[in-house]
Enzyme design. Structure first.
Site, PDB file in Angstrom:
ATOM      1  N   ILE A  13       1.964  -4.230   4.466  1.00 48.85           N
ATOM      2  CA  ILE A  13       3.049  -5.026   5.052  1.00 48.85           C
ATOM      3  C   ILE A  13       2.700  -5.375   6.504  1.00 48.85           C
ATOM      4  O   ILE A  13       2.741  -6.550   6.903  1.00 48.85           O
ATOM      5  CB  ILE A  13       4.388  -4.248   4.966  1.00 48.85           C
ATOM      6  CG1 ILE A  13       4.768  -4.019   3.494  1.00 48.85           C
ATOM      7  CG2 ILE A  13       5.493  -4.965   5.726  1.00 48.85           C
ATOM      8  CD1 ILE A  13       5.097  -5.245   2.688  1.00 48.85           C
ATOM      9  N   GLU A  32      -1.297   1.622  14.638  1.00 44.75           N
ATOM     10  CA  GLU A  32      -1.455   2.409  13.407  1.00 44.75           C
ATOM     11  C   GLU A  32      -1.967   3.795  13.773  1.00 44.75           C
ATOM     12  O   GLU A  32      -2.923   3.926  14.516  1.00 44.75           O
ATOM     13  CB  GLU A  32      -2.425   1.688  12.458  1.00 44.75           C
ATOM     14  CG  GLU A  32      -2.917   2.497  11.285  1.00 44.75           C
ATOM     15  CD  GLU A  32      -1.812   3.105  10.418  1.00 44.75           C
ATOM     16  OE1 GLU A  32      -0.927   2.360   9.975  1.00 44.75           O
ATOM     17  OE2 GLU A  32      -1.850   4.338  10.201  1.00 44.75           O
ATOM     18  N   HIS A  50       2.786  -7.947  -9.498  1.00 42.01           N
ATOM     19  CA  HIS A  50       3.749  -8.073 -10.592  1.00 42.01           C
ATOM     20  C   HIS A  50       4.021  -9.546 -10.904  1.00 42.01           C
ATOM     21  O   HIS A  50       3.996 -10.402 -10.021  1.00 42.01           O
ATOM     22  CB  HIS A  50       5.031  -7.326 -10.248  1.00 42.01           C
ATOM     23  CG  HIS A  50       4.842  -5.833 -10.289  1.00 42.01           C
ATOM     24  ND1 HIS A  50       4.620  -5.145 -11.453  1.00 42.01           N
ATOM     25  CD2 HIS A  50       4.801  -4.914  -9.290  1.00 42.01           C
ATOM     26  CE1 HIS A  50       4.464  -3.853 -11.194  1.00 42.01           C
ATOM     27  NE2 HIS A  50       4.560  -3.688  -9.879  1.00 42.01           N
ATOM     28  N   VAL A 173       3.035   6.112  17.367  1.00 43.31           N
ATOM     29  CA  VAL A 173       4.244   5.812  18.158  1.00 43.31           C
ATOM     30  C   VAL A 173       5.102   7.067  18.219  1.00 43.31           C
ATOM     31  O   VAL A 173       5.472   7.627  17.187  1.00 43.31           O
ATOM     32  CB  VAL A 173       5.035   4.652  17.522  1.00 43.31           C
ATOM     33  CG1 VAL A 173       6.360   4.458  18.255  1.00 43.31           C
ATOM     34  CG2 VAL A 173       4.206   3.384  17.537  1.00 43.31           C
ATOM     35  N   SER A 360       7.719  -0.376  -4.453  1.00 44.78           N
ATOM     36  CA  SER A 360       7.274  -1.402  -5.394  1.00 44.78           C
ATOM     37  C   SER A 360       8.417  -2.374  -5.666  1.00 44.78           C
ATOM     38  O   SER A 360       9.563  -1.938  -5.783  1.00 44.78           O
ATOM     39  CB  SER A 360       6.859  -0.739  -6.716  1.00 44.78           C
ATOM     40  OG  SER A 360       6.322  -1.696  -7.577  1.00 44.78           O
ATOM     41  N   CYS A 425     -24.006   5.439  -9.254  1.00 35.06           N
ATOM     42  CA  CYS A 425     -23.023   5.130 -10.311  1.00 35.06           C
ATOM     43  C   CYS A 425     -22.558   3.678 -10.208  1.00 35.06           C
ATOM     44  O   CYS A 425     -22.418   2.984 -11.205  1.00 35.06           O
ATOM     45  CB  CYS A 425     -21.800   6.026 -10.203  1.00 35.06           C
ATOM     46  SG  CYS A 425     -22.124   7.780 -10.270  1.00 35.06           S
ATOM     47  N   CYS A 463     -23.691  10.234  -3.478  1.00 32.23           N
ATOM     48  CA  CYS A 463     -23.774   9.325  -2.324  1.00 32.23           C
ATOM     49  C   CYS A 463     -23.113   9.833  -1.049  1.00 32.23           C
ATOM     50  O   CYS A 463     -23.285   9.238   0.017  1.00 32.23           O
ATOM     51  CB  CYS A 463     -23.207   7.958  -2.688  1.00 32.23           C
ATOM     52  SG  CYS A 463     -21.451   7.998  -3.041  1.00 32.23           S
TER      53      CYS A 463
HETATM   54  C1  LIG Z   1       2.388   5.275  -7.112  1.00 36.62           C
HETATM   55  C2  LIG Z   1       2.725   3.916  -6.562  1.00 36.62           C
HETATM   56  C3  LIG Z   1       2.433   2.776  -7.298  1.00 36.62           C
HETATM   57  C4  LIG Z   1       2.763   1.518  -6.795  1.00 36.62           C
HETATM   58  N1  LIG Z   1       2.367   0.418  -7.477  1.00 36.62           N
HETATM   59  C5  LIG Z   1       2.645  -0.812  -6.987  1.00 36.62           C
HETATM   60  C6  LIG Z   1       2.210  -1.967  -7.691  1.00 36.62           C
HETATM   61  O1  LIG Z   1       1.513  -1.873  -8.683  1.00 36.62           O
HETATM   62  N2  LIG Z   1       2.566  -3.178  -7.207  1.00 36.62           N
HETATM   63  C7  LIG Z   1       3.340  -3.313  -6.094  1.00 36.62           C
HETATM   64  O2  LIG Z   1       3.686  -4.429  -5.746  1.00 36.62           O
HETATM   65  N3  LIG Z   1       3.721  -2.232  -5.358  1.00 36.62           N
HETATM   66  C8  LIG Z   1       3.369  -0.986  -5.779  1.00 36.62           C
HETATM   67  N4  LIG Z   1       3.710   0.121  -5.077  1.00 36.62           N
HETATM   68  C9  LIG Z   1       4.375  -0.055  -3.784  1.00 36.62           C
HETATM   69  C10 LIG Z   1       3.381  -0.402  -2.677  1.00 36.62           C
HETATM   70  O3  LIG Z   1       2.255   0.426  -2.714  1.00 36.62           O
HETATM   71  C11 LIG Z   1       4.088  -0.223  -1.334  1.00 36.62           C
HETATM   72  O4  LIG Z   1       5.295  -0.897  -1.409  1.00 36.62           O
HETATM   73  C12 LIG Z   1       3.290  -0.771  -0.163  1.00 36.62           C
HETATM   74  O5  LIG Z   1       1.991  -0.247  -0.148  1.00 36.62           O
HETATM   75  C13 LIG Z   1       4.020  -0.433   1.126  1.00 36.62           C
HETATM   76  O6  LIG Z   1       3.245  -0.862   2.207  1.00 36.62           O
HETATM   77  P1  LIG Z   1       3.666  -0.493   3.691  1.00 36.62           P
HETATM   78  O7  LIG Z   1       2.763  -1.236   4.576  1.00 36.62           O
HETATM   79  O8  LIG Z   1       5.136  -0.692   3.854  1.00 36.62           O
HETATM   80  O9  LIG Z   1       3.471   1.098   3.780  1.00 36.62           O
HETATM   81  P2  LIG Z   1       2.188   1.974   4.160  1.00 36.62           P
HETATM   82  O10 LIG Z   1       0.982   1.520   3.456  1.00 36.62           O
HETATM   83  O11 LIG Z   1       2.573   3.388   3.962  1.00 36.62           O
HETATM   84  O12 LIG Z   1       1.970   1.657   5.704  1.00 36.62           O
HETATM   85  C14 LIG Z   1       2.769   2.215   6.724  1.00 36.62           C
HETATM   86  C15 LIG Z   1       1.854   2.601   7.852  1.00 36.62           C
HETATM   87  O13 LIG Z   1       2.620   3.042   8.966  1.00 36.62           O
HETATM   88  C16 LIG Z   1       1.864   4.016   9.644  1.00 36.62           C
HETATM   89  N5  LIG Z   1       2.753   4.810  10.502  1.00 36.62           N
HETATM   90  C17 LIG Z   1       3.773   5.626  10.120  1.00 36.62           C
HETATM   91  N6  LIG Z   1       4.323   6.201  11.197  1.00 36.62           N
HETATM   92  C18 LIG Z   1       3.660   5.755  12.283  1.00 36.62           C
HETATM   93  C19 LIG Z   1       3.772   5.993  13.698  1.00 36.62           C
HETATM   94  N7  LIG Z   1       4.677   6.851  14.198  1.00 36.62           N
HETATM   95  N8  LIG Z   1       2.912   5.345  14.539  1.00 36.62           N
HETATM   96  C20 LIG Z   1       1.973   4.490  14.048  1.00 36.62           C
HETATM   97  N9  LIG Z   1       1.815   4.237  12.724  1.00 36.62           N
HETATM   98  C21 LIG Z   1       2.662   4.851  11.858  1.00 36.62           C
HETATM   99  C22 LIG Z   1       1.250   4.826   8.503  1.00 36.62           C
HETATM  100  O14 LIG Z   1       0.115   5.568   8.909  1.00 36.62           O
HETATM  101  C23 LIG Z   1       0.936   3.756   7.475  1.00 36.62           C
HETATM  102  O15 LIG Z   1      -0.416   3.327   7.521  1.00 36.62           O
HETATM  103  C24 LIG Z   1       3.416   1.399  -5.543  1.00 36.62           C
HETATM  104  C25 LIG Z   1       3.698   2.552  -4.799  1.00 36.62           C
HETATM  105  C26 LIG Z   1       3.350   3.793  -5.292  1.00 36.62           C
HETATM  106  C27 LIG Z   1       3.621   5.005  -4.467  1.00 36.62           C
END
Ligand SMILES: Cc1cc2nc3c(=O)[nH]c(=O)nc-3n(C[C@H](O)[C@H](O)[C@H](O)COP(=O)(O)OP(=O)(O)OC[C@H]3O[C@@H](n4cnc5c(N)ncnc54)[C@H](O)[C@@H]3O)c2cc1C
Length: 500
Positions: A13, A32, A50, A173, A360, A425, A463
């Site tokens: 995101i 990050e 999806h 943060v 998700s 692999c 590796c």
């Molecule tokens: C098992 C599973 C299967 C899924 N399958 C799907 C799918 O097939 N299709 C789909 O559309 N969605 C799927 N999802 C949902 C999708 O993975 C998430 O909605 C998406 O990755 C969320 O992204 P994000 O950037 O919000 O969160 P994150 O990737 O968690 O990013 C948030 C970031 O904020 C950082 N952060 C947190 N606190 C701080 C701080 N204090 N200071 C600085 N940085 C900080 C973290 O380190 C992290 O890198 C799935 C989720 C799960 C768990």
């Protein structure tokens, strides 16, 4: 350090928002806490784009799933991450489920999702011969895709950086204060805590090796901090919501099963769950999962119960799938809001925009979420003046195994590093690992998720050493500083003085 916009969180995101911001004449930064982007939930998921018909009408999740779905082809063309539309099948085992399939199909058709078809047993058997003969009907959606989610994050971030966005890694943060001109963000620079060797992040502000604190000033803040978005919003009293973690365990199967199932296969969903799926990943390997259980925000364990549930569910759809084929397992944590809906857009604090509760289908929706966030920033007063020199593309990484023999020969003649195999692999060469490090990989996982070195049958047995040596050489660090995935997940320990 003064910015127009600070994006907190470098998951899919935050990276999608950063790339969108990089189209405009403004100063933006992504903050990050990990040493690379995409190491949170964005790397540990099912990797499905999806199809657009499953999400309920009248919800942001449903609408943005379909909008986001349509944006992935152009993104993948520009950024060269793994993405393909394999289609999906939602399967009914009885009459009640056939009724649900029709409801989902009509919902998709009202939304404009093209190509939805109901398949009877004969068609199912012809197209997917390994699926259960108990399936009485399946809804086919050609718009579903699979993506390498971590690659998408890396490339979105790389594109944003190439277009002028700053990326502050290992910056956690710790506090935010409102100021006259926006926000003062207090960050701690240093590595975050993990359980050594396992790679479990501890909590939002746990920093084990603090080297400095910094103040980053920004007129606008976007909260894309995943599981910790509630804590970040509370820092300026912009929240009032809670994020809980719902864990999903996933199991990757041996290459023996490549092609066993060609489309993503869903059971008929219930009101609360999409169920256990069979997923042909972008690279062809099958994956089964995920479970859905409430967990702590640092609980990335897989369990015997989770495994049993996943394989039982997967066998219902494709009876030939067995635990014996499992080569790797992992868990990811969904960031679930109180309402189960995305919390997206302006908050009660002017200039502080939320992208929280991103469970998700937020991976699918990410490109559309980014445009909603930019609209919210614009509404809050951010001027968005398009740059003339925005460059949408990034150079394609070399994938040696995918080249023709003639192409491989000519590449090796130009650069012998492509002749030295690091991962047997997955056929990954030293040249590819070197390039990955030069493009931002800082850890063994960073290399693995960029090149596939370590993803094959031996799971890094061969590796790991070669990758460690290359990290040592390119980054100028000792082998004992190499980590699996950042933090204190060290792989080698220094020899104790006096030890034999
Ligand atoms: C098992 C599973 C299967 C899924 N399958 C799907 C799918 O097939 N299709 C789909 O559309 N969605 C799927 N999802 C949902 C999708 O993975 C998430 O909605 C998406 O990755 C969320 O992204 P994000 O950037 O919000 O969160 P994150 O990737 O968690 O990013 C948030 C970031 O904020 C950082 N952060 C947190 N606190 C701080 C701080 N204090 N200071 C600085 N940085 C900080 C973290 O380190 C992290 O890198 C799935 C989720 C799960 C768990």
């Amino acid at each position: 350090m003064r910015y127009d916009v600070a994006v907190i969180g470098g998951g899919v995101i935050g990276c999608a928002i950063a790339r969108e911001l990089s189209r405009y004449r403004l100063r933006a930064i992504v903050i990050e806490r990990e040493c690379e982007v995409g190491l949170g939930t964005s790397k540990a998921n099912s990797g499905i784009i999806h199809a657009g018909h499953h999400g309920a009408e009248g919800t942001l999740k449903g609408e943005l799933e379909w909008r986001g779905n349509q944006m992935w082809d152009a993104l993948a063309d520009d950024l060269h991450f793994g993405f393909k539309r394999v289609g999906d099948l939602t399967c009914a085992f009885d009459e009640d489920q056939r009724v649900t399939l029709r409801q989902i199909m009509e919902q998709g058709q009202r939304r404009g999702v093209p190509g939805l078809e109901l398949w009877g047993p004969e068609r199912i058997r012809r197209e997917e011969p390994h699926l259960s003969h108990d399936i009485v009907e399946a809804l086919y959606a050609p718009t579903a895709g699979v993506v390498n989610p971590y690659e998408a994050c890396f490339m979105l971030a790389e594109s944003a950086v190439r277009n002028g966005v700053d990326l502050a890694l290992e910056h956690t943060v710790r506090n935010i204060r409102r100021s006259e001109k926006g926000f003062d963000i207090e960050v701690v620079v240093g590595v975050t805590a993990h359980d050594a060797g396992v790679g479990r992040a501890v909590d939002a502000a746990a920093v084990v090796d603090e080297t400095a604190t910094e103040l980053i000033k920004a007129r606008f803040v976007v909260d894309a901090a995943g599981l910790h978005a509630d804590a970040i919003a509370d820092m300026v009293d912009a929240g009032g919501f809670r994020i809980r973690a719902r864990k999903g365990e996933e199991y990757l199967l041996d290459k023996r099963l490549v092609g066993y199932v060609k489309r993503v296969v869903f059971p008929c969903p219930t009101p609360t769950s999409k169920g256990i799926l069979v997923i042909p990943t972008y690279d062809g390997t099958l994956m089964v999962g995920p479970t859905a259980t409430w967990a702590d925000k640092d609980d990335l364990t897989t369990t015997a119960e989770g495994s049993a549930e996943v394989f039982e569910g997967a066998r219902k759809l494709a009876p030939g799938i067995s635990e014996k084929d499992c080569i790797a397992e992992f868990a990811g944590l969904r960031a679930v809001s109180d309402t189960e809906e995305f919390i997206l857009g302006p908050s009660r604090v002017a200039g502080f925009v939320l992208a929280a509760g991103m469970q998700s289908p937020a991976l699918t929706a990410a490109p559309a979420v980014a445009t909603v966030v930019l609209d919210a920033l614009r509404d809050d007063g951010l001027e968005l003046v398009a740059k003339d020199d925005f460059e949408p593309g990034v150079p394609a990484p070399v994938r040696f195994a995918e080249l023709s023999t003639a192409e491989q020969r000519s590449l090796v003649a130009r650069d012998p590093a492509y002749a030295r195999l690091v991962c047997r692999c997955e056929i990954v060469t030293e040249g590819e690992v070197r390039d990955a490090i030069d493009r931002g990989a800082r850890t063994l996982d960073g290399i693995k998720f960029r090149t596939r070195a370590g993803m094959g049958r031996c799971q890094g047995g061969f590796c790991t050493w070669g990758c460690m040596e290359l990290l040592q050489e390119r980054l100028g660090i000792p082998l004992t500083a190499v980590t699996k995935r950042g933090g204190d997940s060290y792989v080698a320990i220094p020899r104790l003085e006096g030890a034999a």
